[in-house]
Design a protein around this motif. Structure first.
Motif, short mmCIF file in Angstrom:
data_model
loop_
_atom_site.label_atom_id
_atom_site.label_comp_id
_atom_site.label_asym_id
_atom_site.label_seq_id
_atom_site.Cartn_x
_atom_site.Cartn_y
_atom_site.Cartn_z
N GLU A 40 0.85 -1.19 0.00
CA GLU A 40 0.00 0.00 0.00
C GLU A 40 0.88 1.24 0.00
O GLU A 40 1.79 1.36 0.83
CB GLU A 40 -0.93 0.00 1.22
N PHE A 41 0.60 2.15 -0.92
CA PHE A 41 1.42 3.34 -1.05
C PHE A 41 0.61 4.45 -1.70
O PHE A 41 -0.46 4.22 -2.28
CB PHE A 41 2.69 3.05 -1.87
N GLY A 42 1.11 5.66 -1.62
CA GLY A 42 0.42 6.81 -2.18
C GLY A 42 0.66 6.98 -3.66
O GLY A 42 1.69 6.55 -4.19
N VAL A 43 -0.29 7.61 -4.33
CA VAL A 43 -0.15 7.89 -5.76
C VAL A 43 1.08 8.76 -6.01
O VAL A 43 1.85 8.52 -6.96
CB VAL A 43 -1.42 8.59 -6.30
N GLU A 44 1.29 9.76 -5.17
CA GLU A 44 2.44 10.65 -5.34
C GLU A 44 3.75 9.90 -5.14
O GLU A 44 4.76 10.24 -5.77
CB GLU A 44 2.34 11.83 -4.38
N ASP A 45 3.74 8.91 -4.26
CA ASP A 45 4.95 8.10 -4.07
C ASP A 45 5.33 7.38 -5.36
O ASP A 45 6.51 7.33 -5.74
CB ASP A 45 4.74 7.08 -2.94
N TYR A 46 4.32 6.83 -6.03
CA TYR A 46 4.59 6.11 -7.28
C TYR A 46 4.97 7.08 -8.40
O TYR A 46 5.87 6.80 -9.19
CB TYR A 46 3.38 5.28 -7.68
N ARG A 47 4.28 8.21 -8.48
CA ARG A 47 4.62 9.21 -9.50
C ARG A 47 6.06 9.68 -9.33
O ARG A 47 6.74 9.99 -10.32
CB ARG A 47 3.67 10.39 -9.43
N GLY A 48 6.52 9.71 -8.07
CA GLY A 48 7.89 10.13 -7.82
C GLY A 48 8.93 9.14 -8.35
O GLY A 48 10.10 9.51 -8.54
N MET A 49 8.51 7.90 -8.61
CA MET A 49 9.42 6.89 -9.14
C MET A 49 9.52 6.93 -10.66
O MET A 49 10.44 6.37 -11.24
CB MET A 49 8.95 5.49 -8.70
N ILE A 50 8.54 7.57 -11.31
CA ILE A 50 8.49 7.61 -12.77
C ILE A 50 9.47 8.67 -13.29
O ILE A 50 9.59 9.76 -12.72
CB ILE A 50 7.06 7.91 -13.25
N HIS A 51 10.14 8.36 -14.38
CA HIS A 51 11.09 9.28 -15.01
C HIS A 51 10.40 10.60 -15.32
O HIS A 51 9.27 10.62 -15.82
CB HIS A 51 11.65 8.65 -16.29
N LYS A 52 11.06 11.71 -15.02
CA LYS A 52 10.45 13.03 -15.18
C LYS A 52 10.02 13.30 -16.63
O LYS A 52 9.06 14.05 -16.86
CB LYS A 52 11.40 14.11 -14.70
N ASP A 53 10.73 12.73 -17.60
CA ASP A 53 10.35 12.94 -19.00
C ASP A 53 9.12 12.13 -19.39
O ASP A 53 8.42 12.47 -20.34
CB ASP A 53 11.51 12.55 -19.92
N ASP A 54 8.83 11.04 -18.65
CA ASP A 54 7.68 10.18 -18.96
C ASP A 54 6.44 10.57 -18.18
O ASP A 54 5.32 10.21 -18.56
CB ASP A 54 8.02 8.72 -18.64
N LEU A 55 6.63 11.33 -17.09
CA LEU A 55 5.50 11.65 -16.20
C LEU A 55 4.39 12.46 -16.88
O LEU A 55 3.21 12.15 -16.68
CB LEU A 55 6.02 12.38 -14.96
N PRO A 56 4.69 13.49 -17.68
CA PRO A 56 3.60 14.22 -18.36
C PRO A 56 2.73 13.33 -19.24
O PRO A 56 1.51 13.45 -19.25
CB PRO A 56 4.33 15.27 -19.18
N GLN A 57 3.39 12.41 -19.97
CA GLN A 57 2.64 11.48 -20.83
C GLN A 57 1.79 10.54 -19.99
O GLN A 57 0.65 10.22 -20.34
CB GLN A 57 3.63 10.68 -21.68
#
Length: 384
Positions: free
Chosen positions: A145-162
């Protein structure tokens, strides 16, 4: 006059007590009994001197009869309600037991299915995500169990907008999405392929998704399984000999994905393999029907056997026209790259050429297309 007022009050009291009893506004109520006793006492001590004794006797009988009828009806009503209640309760118990059994069976099936699936599964509700053990293994996140923002923080910054844009565009009419992006695991970025669906209940959004790795070094069964399962040059040669023996005509297209080495230098070889796998999947879908007509000759060099004239005519028109059918732009997360192939094409008409000659002609045509002065990225050997 006082007699009639008192009698009216006692009568109203009795009626009110009966109403209270019938409506069950109180769990235990004996007002009707008290009212009845007062009514009899009033009749005995007062009415006995005011009216004819016969009338009083009839009045007493009437009151007693009314009370008897009341007791009988009240007990019958209680007995009926008790039976109905017991009957309904028994049925409800059976129905509840069946529902619990069905629910438990569904729960066990669901858990077993999750355990058998090789993909990671995630359930997103509001700002929190629950991931299966497989999801944890793939991403390296610390807890189920984890937060959405925690997972978004693991995604590459160039891939996050997509990634965010994909989810924002989902609607009830178009709830399915597919996306590829990079997740940081143990200090290195890992390519992830995610497929999910938007669920809307009472205007609240939730998501269910599956993920699998695209790192071919760690997991052979990946999105680039086209590369992993392609037959080699020996198998291509044997297939060409088989076609010759059966006197079947075909075209051999030797394809070199020329700019893959540069992509490997910029993004890594794994990413280059992903592009090649995706490109070859689309190529196979457009021009061949089976899995026995696409071969890997060497690292970035492939052989395509086209056995249908209609498919070859499609390729011919595309190349002679804009050539866009063979050039393909692919996007993975925030990375967009175009694969530029060079092609050498040779024909084996009805029993006219042996396999070695067809292969030599296709390679000569390919080499010619690679020369700086050549006008196109493809070459038909029989049109040189």
């Amino acid at each position: 006059m006082n007699m009639y007022i008192t009698l009216s009050i006692i009568g109203l009291w009795l009626i009110y007590a009966i109403i209270i009893k019938l409506t069950k506004k109180r769990k235990y109520d004996y007002s009707f009994v008290v009212a009845f006793v007062f009514l009899l006492a009033f009749g005995y001590f007062y009415l006995d001197d005011q009216i004819d004794s016969n009338y009083y006797t009839y009045f007493s009988y009437a009151i007693l009869a009314l009370f008897a009828i009341w007791l009988v009806l009240d007990n019958l009503l209680l007995l009926f309600k008790k039976n109905v209640s017991e009957f309904d309760f028994s049925d409800l118990e059976d129905e509840l037991a069946q529902t619990n059994d069905a629910s438990e069976l569904l729960r066990k099936r669901f858990i077993s299915t999750i355990e058998l699936v090789n993909d990671g599964i995630a359930f997103r509700d509001g700002e929190f995500i629950f991931g299966t053990d497989r999801f944890i293994d793939i991403t390296g996140i610390e807890s189920n169990e984890f937060g959405v923002e925690d997972y978004r923080g693991m995604i590459h910054k160039d891939d996050l907008p997509q990634y965010d844009m994909k989810l924002e565009k989902l609607t009830k009419k178009y709830p399915i999405y597919n996306i590829k992006y990079r997740v940081k695991k143990e200090g290195k970025y890992l390519w992830i392929s995610e497929r999910g669906k938007l669920l809307v209940l009472e205007k609240k959004k939730s998501y269910i998704s599956t993920i699998k790795t695209m790192d071919i070094k760690m997991y052979p069964e990946s999105d680039v399984d086209v590369l992993n399962t392609l037959s080699d040059f020996k198998n291509m040669y044997e297939e060409m000999q088989r076609l010759n023996r059966q006197k079947n005509s075909y075209h051999l297209v030797v394809i070199q994905l020329t700019n893959i080495p540069k992509i490997n230098e910029k993004f890594g070889r794994d990413f280059g393999d992903l592009l090649m796998g995706e490109y070859l999947s689309k190529l196979r879908f457009k021009f061949i029907k089976d899995n026995k007509s696409l071969f890997r000759i060497s690292g970035i060099k492939f052989g395509l056997l086209i056995k249908e004239k209609a498919k070859f005519d499609l390729l011919d028109r595309a190349l002679v026209g804009t050539g866009e059918l063979m050039t393909l732009q692919l996007q993975f997360g925030g990375v967009t790259q175009t694969v530029y192939p060079n092609l050498g094409i040779s024909e084996s008409p009805y029993g006219a050429k042996n396999s070695d000659l067809v292969i030599r002609e296709a390679n000569e045509a390919l080499n010619l297309s690679l020369k700086d002065g050549f006008e196109t990225s493809f070459c038909f050997y029989d049109r040189i």
